[in-house]
Scaffold this active site. Structure first.
Site, mmCIF file in Angstrom:
data_model
loop_
_atom_site.group_PDB
_atom_site.id
_atom_site.type_symbol
_atom_site.label_atom_id
_atom_site.label_comp_id
_atom_site.label_asym_id
_atom_site.label_seq_id
_atom_site.Cartn_x
_atom_site.Cartn_y
_atom_site.Cartn_z
ATOM 1 N N GLU A 83 34.989 76.376 5.503
ATOM 2 C CA GLU A 83 35.296 75.402 6.677
ATOM 3 C C GLU A 83 34.541 74.042 6.880
ATOM 4 O O GLU A 83 33.373 74.060 6.350
ATOM 5 C CB GLU A 83 34.764 76.280 7.981
ATOM 6 C CG GLU A 83 35.582 77.380 8.156
ATOM 7 C CD GLU A 83 35.646 78.220 9.385
ATOM 8 O OE1 GLU A 83 36.591 78.425 10.347
ATOM 9 O OE2 GLU A 83 34.582 78.585 9.861
ATOM 10 N N CYS A 97 31.130 67.353 9.038
ATOM 11 C CA CYS A 97 30.241 68.461 8.834
ATOM 12 C C CYS A 97 30.557 69.408 7.698
ATOM 13 O O CYS A 97 31.571 69.921 7.964
ATOM 14 C CB CYS A 97 29.980 69.419 10.161
ATOM 15 S SG CYS A 97 28.751 70.769 9.615
ATOM 16 N N CYS A 104 27.339 82.381 2.776
ATOM 17 C CA CYS A 104 25.866 81.886 2.697
ATOM 18 C C CYS A 104 25.152 83.244 2.298
ATOM 19 O O CYS A 104 25.285 84.436 3.056
ATOM 20 C CB CYS A 104 25.385 81.373 3.895
ATOM 21 S SG CYS A 104 23.472 80.529 3.755
ATOM 22 N N CYS A 108 20.186 84.405 7.963
ATOM 23 C CA CYS A 108 19.400 84.028 9.398
ATOM 24 C C CYS A 108 20.127 85.017 10.403
ATOM 25 O O CYS A 108 21.389 84.927 10.414
ATOM 26 C CB CYS A 108 19.583 82.597 9.580
ATOM 27 S SG CYS A 108 18.869 81.687 8.345
ATOM 28 N N CYS A 111 22.926 83.443 12.867
ATOM 29 C CA CYS A 111 24.160 82.447 12.379
ATOM 30 C C CYS A 111 25.264 83.419 11.592
ATOM 31 O O CYS A 111 25.012 84.364 11.104
ATOM 32 C CB CYS A 111 23.647 81.711 11.112
ATOM 33 S SG CYS A 111 24.792 80.362 10.476
ATOM 34 N N CYS A 341 27.520 74.626 15.552
ATOM 35 C CA CYS A 341 26.715 74.770 14.648
ATOM 36 C C CYS A 341 26.603 76.428 14.678
ATOM 37 O O CYS A 341 26.616 77.069 15.705
ATOM 38 C CB CYS A 341 25.401 74.563 15.147
ATOM 39 S SG CYS A 341 25.063 72.620 15.302
HETATM 40 N N1 SAH Z 1 21.591 76.393 5.593
HETATM 41 C C1 SAH Z 1 21.420 74.932 6.166
HETATM 42 C C2 SAH Z 1 22.633 74.298 6.219
HETATM 43 C C3 SAH Z 1 23.476 74.939 7.843
HETATM 44 S S1 SAH Z 1 23.147 74.177 9.005
HETATM 45 C C4 SAH Z 1 20.651 75.228 7.342
HETATM 46 O O1 SAH Z 1 20.471 76.373 7.747
HETATM 47 O O2 SAH Z 1 19.821 73.978 7.728
HETATM 48 C C5 SAH Z 1 23.567 74.860 10.303
HETATM 49 C C6 SAH Z 1 22.851 74.466 11.673
HETATM 50 O O3 SAH Z 1 23.103 75.433 12.704
HETATM 51 C C7 SAH Z 1 21.050 75.032 11.200
HETATM 52 O O4 SAH Z 1 20.113 74.152 11.900
HETATM 53 C C8 SAH Z 1 21.294 76.446 11.853
HETATM 54 O O5 SAH Z 1 20.032 76.865 12.180
HETATM 55 C C9 SAH Z 1 22.031 76.150 12.969
HETATM 56 N N2 SAH Z 1 22.689 77.290 13.718
HETATM 57 C C10 SAH Z 1 22.955 78.302 13.250
HETATM 58 N N3 SAH Z 1 23.491 79.339 13.909
HETATM 59 C C11 SAH Z 1 23.602 78.684 15.457
HETATM 60 C C12 SAH Z 1 23.924 79.179 16.330
HETATM 61 N N4 SAH Z 1 24.666 80.288 16.500
HETATM 62 N N5 SAH Z 1 23.894 78.268 17.344
HETATM 63 C C13 SAH Z 1 23.312 77.000 17.032
HETATM 64 N N6 SAH Z 1 23.091 76.483 15.906
HETATM 65 C C14 SAH Z 1 23.036 77.527 14.891
#
Ligand code: SAH
Length: 353
Positions: A83, A97, A104, A108, A111, A341
């Site tokens: 995506e 983006c 992944c 986390c 996410c 995000c």
């Molecule tokens: N793996 C890398 C690249 C993905 S960036 C990283 O984690 O940095 C995706 C961004 O969105 C990251 O900062 C992540 O922490 C944030 N993110 C993940 N889940 C989210 C959510 N449910 N709401 C808001 N931000 C989120």
């Protein structure tokens, strides 16, 4: 466009070395197919159409949010979902983006991507094809037909509808270092300079070290931090046990000393979990105003946590302000189509067609 295949096909057809570059430049400027490449001989265009698919990705779904954000679900040739998102801003900026992996492997807890099945690293071409797709979309929206490069007036025909790129889609970019960096190095052809390219990482140390040692371009780095307290961070991001935050921050200081470019800190605001003034004070204590800039991210619902209230976010920011740590609250885009995000997730790999 599979750039390796493109080069092999062209050299097998006895073409001069500049040809691959010529074809790539057309694609990078938003050409919709080989047919549009008017300075490439017709027989060659036919050979390319038959042998080198114009994109390594096929579009399987596309949605547009009320705010103009577009989310596209692609499939790789072997069926993996990918995506990517295009964000359009009133001031004319167009930010994409992109994903670096299908799914992944990290888990986390907040996410959505981490909850889906991990597929594989994306190739350089698969990363670039996400950008090219949006480049074409904007080109069509503007009713502009791409023109061959005018070398005497580089700005003509070169005005790019895409301005920024963040590696914040699916995946951990620094686990796919070579392909991500190779893609980032080609983005200027699409209109996105290194200064407007950001790689976001959980703090994947081996990749971060290579990034600092080997990448001279002023590409920006962002760290997903989310909790200053080690136990809490490990709970939210299991990768913290493998690469502790203190080691990651030490590496980021080294980056700042070498490049003098600020590091962005991403901090997703989870209600009652990491969003109290005490958490903010812990964060302020490990950062400094010279090296870092904090981006507070309102949590986009993925079912696992509650998002912090506006008041809680304001109170958190206030603590950072008083400690003189620069902080902003990220604008949420595309939430109504789950393009924001952490909301990128897709059904598992479809059967290859
Ligand atoms: N793996 C890398 C690249 C993905 S960036 C990283 O984690 O940095 C995706 C961004 O969105 C990251 O900062 C992540 O922490 C944030 N993110 C993940 N889940 C989210 C959510 N449910 N709401 C808001 N931000 C989120």
């Amino acid at each position: 466009m599979d750039l390796a295949l493109l080069e092999t096909h062209l050299s097998d057809s006895g073409q001069p070395a500049y040809r691959a570059r010529q074809v790539w430049e057309w694609a990078a400027r938003g050409a919709t197919g080989y047919d549009a490449m008017s300075n490439v001989p017709a027989v060659l265009r036919e050979g390319l159409s038959a042998n080198v698919p114009f994109s390594t990705l096929t579009v399987s779904e596309e949605q547009q949010a009320k705010d103009g954000t577009v989310k596209t679900l692609f499939r790789t040739h072997d069926g993996h979902p990918v995506e990517a998102v295009l964000m359009r801003y009133r001031d004319g900026r167009r930010s994409i983006c992109v994903s670096s992996q299908s799914g992944c492997p990290l888990t986390c807890t907040f996410c959505a991507t981490g909850a889906m099945q991990f597929g594989r690293n994306l190739t350089t071409s698969e990363i670039l094809d996400q950008a090219l797709h949006f480049r074409r979309l904007e080109e069509i929206d503007h009713g502009r037909a791409p023109k061959p490069r005018d070398t005497t007036h580089p700005s003509r025909g070169g005005a790019s509808p895409l301005t920024n790129c963040v590696f914040m889609g699916m995946g951990e970019p620094l686990m796919n270092f070579d392909n991500v960096i190779a893609a980032a190095r080609r983005l200027p052809d699409v209109g996105v300079t290194p200064r407007r390219t950001t790689i976001s990482t959980v703090g994947w140390l081996p990749g971060l070290t290579r990034f600092i040692d080997d990448v001279d371009e002023p590409i920006r780095i962002a760290l997903s931090l989310h909790a200053a307290n080690p136990a809490l961070r490990s709970q939210l991001m299991p990768v913290n046990d493998r690469y502790p935050l203190a080691d990651v921050l030490a590496e980021l200081h080294r980056y700042y000393e070498l490049r003098r470019r600020k590091v962005y800190i991403e901090y997703v605001m989870l209600e009652g979990v990491n969003d109290t003034p005490r958490h903010a004070a812990e964060l302020a204590a490990i950062l400094d105003e010279k090296t870092f800039k904090v981006n507070l991210i309102p949590y986009n619902p993925t079912g696992m946590y509650g998002g912090s209230s506006r008041d809680a976010i304001a109170a958190f920011k206030h603590v950072l302000d008083r400690a003189r740590i620069p902080a902003t609250v990220r604008l949420t885009r595309g939430r109504d189509i789950a393009a924001a995000c952490g909301q990128l997730a897709a059904p598992p790999r479809a059967a290859p067609v």
